[in-house]
Design an enzyme around this catalytic site. Structure first.
Site, PDB file in Angstrom:
ATOM      1  N   SER A  26       5.613  -3.113  23.752  1.00 28.23           N
ATOM      2  CA  SER A  26       5.994  -3.139  22.341  1.00 28.23           C
ATOM      3  C   SER A  26       4.860  -2.524  21.546  1.00 28.23           C
ATOM      4  O   SER A  26       3.709  -2.509  21.995  1.00 28.23           O
ATOM      5  CB  SER A  26       6.186  -4.580  21.865  1.00 28.23           C
ATOM      6  OG  SER A  26       4.934  -5.212  21.662  1.00 28.23           O
ATOM      7  N   ASP A  27       5.151  -2.015  20.365  1.00 22.50           N
ATOM      8  CA  ASP A  27       4.068  -1.736  19.431  1.00 22.50           C
ATOM      9  C   ASP A  27       3.503  -3.106  19.039  1.00 22.50           C
ATOM     10  O   ASP A  27       4.144  -4.136  19.251  1.00 22.50           O
ATOM     11  CB  ASP A  27       4.583  -0.969  18.207  1.00 22.50           C
ATOM     12  CG  ASP A  27       3.453  -0.196  17.528  1.00 22.50           C
ATOM     13  OD1 ASP A  27       2.274  -0.574  17.718  1.00 22.50           O
ATOM     14  OD2 ASP A  27       3.733   0.776  16.799  1.00 22.50           O
TER      15      ASP A  27
END
Ligand SMILES: *[C@@H]1O[C@H](CO)[C@@H](O)[C@H](O)[C@H]1NC(C)=O
Ligand SMILES: *[C@@H]1O[C@H](CO)[C@@H](O)[C@H](O)[C@H]1NC(C)=O
Ligand SMILES: *[C@@H]1O[C@H](CO)[C@@H](O)[C@H](O)[C@H]1NC(C)=O
Ligand SMILES: *[C@@H]1O[C@H](CO)[C@@H](O)[C@H](O)[C@H]1NC(C)=O
Ligand SMILES: *[C@@H]1O[C@H](CO)[C@@H](O)[C@H](O)[C@H]1NC(C)=O
Length: 452
Positions: free
Chosen positions: A279-280
């Site tokens: 994920s960011d």
């Protein structure tokens, strides 16, 4: 005799020097001198990686499994597995980013790095081998399409053209991961791992009160296929990227990191992606906190794990995966799938093959960081990247004999920070435009003119 003694003494001294040097060697699993590891199937390098990973994952307790789902993965001492930092950056050279990505430090033997892809992969290994890195997974390149010039991160990308961006992605990833320019040399082992980001249609920071965390991009299927996806498809299919990062934003209502169609069906299914998906940072928490897309935190965890995301940059999965399992929103098999992808990368990096000094890439030394070859390459790339748009009255090149004094005005004229951009380390030997001119014209008056 005296001479001999002396030379013996010198020899002894140098031996002593060598043996008292601190061992900066990074930690590794499957040490062949440890009798315990001999019994572990996951340490048997003759077996294929998927069988080794299967064995490793089967040995983990649920708590240990959960501890591996976040960017700062915990050590598992009972199995001889050291901690691992998944988050490192290397857009403009192996990077140090204060207070955020803590994977790399420049306070040891290595104090600086160059900034172009072919060099980045080698230098990244060199930094790791020197004990100045806690991981080898670099979250670069940024291959989002720079369609709107107001996008603040446009300078990280090669521009607005999907074809150019795709070609850039392929070269960048091959360079970093240790593949040949034509591709196909790499095989299974990775010099270091690259990551195509931010998947996808992420090119807005803040517009009319909408920021990137809550932005819901309204994208037609055609625009997705024509504009936003080609760089990612090339990055995966031709670049053989081993990492992908899902972006904060939503697309037509669905958060990228919770989009099964995007992560599993398209990237893994259609494009054959076989790496890990991160994920960011904090992109999982915002699904509940800021986007209000789900009813409770455990739903966000369930959505991303079933969509095919493997790693959470942040702490959300550490905090809520246990309760998501208790509430029967997540199956352990979803976690095992994520762990399989994650440990496969660590194995491909050679971290479970015993002493890395004896592995491919293990002999890349600190002398290869900021080497003359890399400096020459950086210079060549910089020269090729400069475009002269205007040259009234043939002012350039300056006539060295005729120009006796020069005024240089501008806040960036003497800033080496401006030269490297963001996600960079300290450059090897920066020469600012002012310094360059100073070596050319003796009498120079410099004034910043205004602040940056
Ligand atoms: C990093 O954190 C320290 C301590 O929390 C703080 O003093 C410093 O200003 C921070 N640096 C940056 C670049 O944010
Ligand atoms: C370098 O920085 C790291 C992380 O802040 C620290 O743990 C380490 O002790 C430092 N090393 C030296 C040689 O200063
Ligand atoms: C998204 O685009 C579609 C098709 O152009 C349009 O019908 C719809 O109103 C748009 N939605 C938003 C929220 O702008
Ligand atoms: C996770 O839990 C810790 C400890 O309770 C807390 O400090 C932190 O803010 C939590 N993080 C997230 C993203 O929920
Ligand atoms: C330019 O920057 C260098 C490095 O920071 C500094 O030593 C030098 O004094 C600066 N030159 C001027 C004219 O400000």
């Amino acid at each position: 005799m005296k001479l001999l003694n002396l030379s013996l003494l010198i020899h002894l001294c140098s031996l002593l020097l060598v043996s008292t040097q601190p061992t900066d060697q990074p930690p590794f699993s499957c040490d062949s001198t440890d009798p315990l590891t001999k019994s572990y199937k996951f340490c048997k390098t003759t077996l294929p990686i998927n069988r080794r990973v299967e064995d490793l994952v089967s040995r983990l307790t649920l708590d240990e499994k959960i501890s591996q789902l976040i960017n700062t993965a915990a050590a598992i001492p009972r199995l001889g597995i050291p901690g691992y930092e998944w988050w490192s950056e290397a857009l403009h050279g192996v990077a140090f980013v204060a207070n955020i990505s803590q994977g790399i430090r420049f306070n040891g033997t290595i104090r600086s790095a160059t900034s172009f892809p072919q060099a980045i992969g080698i230098e990244a290994r060199g930094v790791y081998n020197a004990g100045q890195a806690r991981g080898m997974t670099f979250w670069t390149p940024n291959i989002n399409i720079f369609r709107d010039p107001r996008w603040g991160r446009g300078q990280e990308t090669p521009g607005e053209d999907p074809l150019v961006t795709g070609k850039y992605a392929v070269s960048f990833v091959r360079g970093i991961q240790g593949d040949s320019f034509e591709g196909g040399k790499l095989g299974e082992s990775l010099q270091v791992s690259a990551c195509c980001k931010h998947f996808t249609a992420y090119d807005l920071d803040n517009w009319k009160g909408i920021n990137r965390f809550v932005f819901d991009a309204n994208v037609t299927l055609q625009d997705l296929a024509d504009t936003y996806q080609p760089p990612f498809q090339s990055c995966i299919e031709k670049g053989k990227a081993s990492g992908v990062m899902c972006a904060y934003n939503r697309i037509n209502g669905v958060p990228n990191c919770a989009d099964y169609n995007l992560l599993s069906k398209t990237a893994r299914g259609q494009w054959g992606f076989n790496g890990y998906i991160t994920s960011d940072c904090d992109a999982v928490s915002i699904i509940y906190d800021e986007q209000g897309y789900v009813k409770e935190p455990e739903d966000a965890v369930a959505d991303v794990l079933t969509a095919g995301m493997d790693l959470d940059c942040g702490e959300y999965l550490k905090n809520y995966t246990g309760s998501a399992i208790e509430k029967k929103k997540v199956a352990v098999s979803d976690i095992d799938r994520a762990l399989h992808n994650l440990f496969s990368i660590r194995m491909r990096l050679g971290l479970f093959n015993g002493n890395p000094a004896k592995q491919p890439f293990g002999n890349i030394g600190s002398d290869q960081v900021c080497s003359q070859e890399h400096l020459n390459l950086a210079l060549e790339a910089a020269r090729n990247g400069i475009v002269l748009l205007k040259n009234d009255n043939r002012l350039l090149p300056l006539a060295k004999t005729e120009i006796t004094s020069l005024a240089v005005i501008g806040p960036n004229a003497n800033s080496s920070e401006t030269l490297v951009g963001n996600y960079a380390g300290p450059p090897c030997n920066p020469v600012t435009p002012l310094q360059g001119l100073q070596s050319y014209v003796k009498n120079i008056n410099y004034h910043p003119g205004c602040s940056t």
